[in-house]
Design a protein around this motif. Sequence first.
Motif, PDB file in Angstrom:
ATOM      1  N   LYS A   2      -3.379  -7.963   5.666  1.00 53.06           N
ATOM      2  CA  LYS A   2      -2.555  -8.573   4.626  1.00 53.06           C
ATOM      3  C   LYS A   2      -2.741 -10.087   4.676  1.00 53.06           C
ATOM      4  CE  LYS A   2       2.187  -8.787   2.951  1.00 53.06           C
ATOM      5  NZ  LYS A   2       3.559  -8.343   3.184  1.00 53.06           N
ATOM      6  N   GLU A   3      -2.837 -10.689   3.508  1.00 56.13           N
ATOM      7  CA  GLU A   3      -2.995 -12.139   3.429  1.00 56.13           C
ATOM      8  C   GLU A   3      -1.711 -12.829   3.883  1.00 56.13           C
ATOM      9  OE1 GLU A   3      -3.771 -15.583   0.068  1.00 56.13           O
ATOM     10  OE2 GLU A   3      -4.528 -13.570  -0.302  1.00 56.13           O
ATOM     11  N   VAL A   4      -1.875 -13.871   4.704  1.00 56.75           N
ATOM     12  CA  VAL A   4      -0.742 -14.681   5.144  1.00 56.75           C
ATOM     13  C   VAL A   4      -1.032 -16.138   4.805  1.00 56.75           C
ATOM     14  CG1 VAL A   4       0.037 -13.121   6.956  1.00 56.75           C
ATOM     15  CG2 VAL A   4      -1.666 -14.837   7.502  1.00 56.75           C
ATOM     16  N   ASP A   5      -0.014 -16.839   4.407  1.00 56.38           N
ATOM     17  CA  ASP A   5      -0.148 -18.244   4.009  1.00 56.38           C
ATOM     18  C   ASP A   5      -0.246 -19.124   5.239  1.00 56.38           C
ATOM     19  OD1 ASP A   5      -0.151 -20.652   2.687  1.00 56.38           O
ATOM     20  OD2 ASP A   5       1.933 -20.538   2.036  1.00 56.38           O
ATOM     21  N   MET A  49       0.853  -1.170   0.000  1.00 58.39           N
ATOM     22  CA  MET A  49       0.000   0.000   0.000  1.00 58.39           C
ATOM     23  C   MET A  49       0.902   1.237   0.000  1.00 58.39           C
ATOM     24  SD  MET A  49      -2.707   1.313   2.905  1.00 58.39           S
ATOM     25  CE  MET A  49      -4.173   0.487   2.343  1.00 58.39           C
ATOM     26  N   THR A  50       0.743   2.078  -1.010  1.00 57.99           N
ATOM     27  CA  THR A  50       1.561   3.282  -1.079  1.00 57.99           C
ATOM     28  C   THR A  50       0.826   4.512  -0.559  1.00 57.99           C
ATOM     29  OG1 THR A  50       0.851   3.667  -3.355  1.00 57.99           O
ATOM     30  CG2 THR A  50       2.903   2.443  -3.039  1.00 57.99           C
ATOM     31  N   ASN A  51      -0.492   4.466  -0.535  1.00 61.78           N
ATOM     32  CA  ASN A  51      -1.274   5.581  -0.015  1.00 61.78           C
ATOM     33  C   ASN A  51      -1.439   5.401   1.481  1.00 61.78           C
ATOM     34  OD1 ASN A  51      -1.541   6.639  -2.586  1.00 61.78           O
ATOM     35  ND2 ASN A  51      -3.369   5.465  -2.994  1.00 61.78           N
ATOM     36  N   LYS A  52      -0.771   6.242   2.253  1.00 68.83           N
ATOM     37  CA  LYS A  52      -0.670   6.032   3.691  1.00 68.83           C
ATOM     38  C   LYS A  52      -1.466   7.010   4.531  1.00 68.83           C
ATOM     39  CE  LYS A  52       3.270   5.310   5.402  1.00 68.83           C
ATOM     40  NZ  LYS A  52       4.659   5.304   5.858  1.00 68.83           N
ATOM     41  N   TYR A  53      -2.225   7.907   3.926  1.00 62.26           N
ATOM     42  CA  TYR A  53      -2.939   8.914   4.699  1.00 62.26           C
ATOM     43  C   TYR A  53      -4.413   8.915   4.326  1.00 62.26           C
ATOM     44  CZ  TYR A  53       1.738  10.367   5.787  1.00 62.26           C
ATOM     45  OH  TYR A  53       3.030  10.356   6.219  1.00 62.26           O
ATOM     46  N   PHE A  54      -5.247   9.340   5.269  1.00 68.32           N
ATOM     47  CA  PHE A  54      -6.675   9.385   4.988  1.00 68.32           C
ATOM     48  C   PHE A  54      -7.248  10.706   5.464  1.00 68.32           C
ATOM     49  CE2 PHE A  54      -6.557   7.959   9.357  1.00 68.32           C
ATOM     50  CZ  PHE A  54      -7.620   8.623   9.941  1.00 68.32           C
ATOM     51  N   ASP A  80       2.202  -3.854   9.463  1.00 62.98           N
ATOM     52  CA  ASP A  80       2.610  -2.485   9.246  1.00 62.98           C
ATOM     53  C   ASP A  80       2.638  -2.184   7.753  1.00 62.98           C
ATOM     54  OD1 ASP A  80       2.922  -2.153  11.963  1.00 62.98           O
ATOM     55  OD2 ASP A  80       5.102  -2.448  11.928  1.00 62.98           O
ATOM     56  N   ILE A  81       2.289  -0.967   7.380  1.00 66.17           N
ATOM     57  CA  ILE A  81       2.310  -0.563   5.977  1.00 66.17           C
ATOM     58  C   ILE A  81       3.735  -0.714   5.452  1.00 66.17           C
ATOM     59  CG2 ILE A  81       1.984   1.401   4.406  1.00 66.17           C
ATOM     60  CD1 ILE A  81      -0.615   0.291   5.580  1.00 66.17           C
TER      61      ILE A  81
END
Length: 78
Positions: free
Chosen positions: A60-63, A1-6, A75-76
Amino acid sequence: MTNKYFAYDSEDGLIIFATKEEAIDYCNRTIDGIRVDCSGSEWSDFVESVCWGEIKQAAKEVDMGDYGCDYKLTDIGE
């Protein structure tokens, strides 16, 4: 994710931005618009919903090996 602000307001909801400055600018423009619409000294309660912040974590997907996959907060940038 590159967009870190809202930015958030109760009319438009959540909007994601790449930079802190973009999020702050959006909030300031939203407040300016509310200011124009206010009648005399009566501000809309809507103005108090305007805010911005930094996104620190996201799902985030984890196996899980033989069990498929799962999701966890990470964390981003991880």
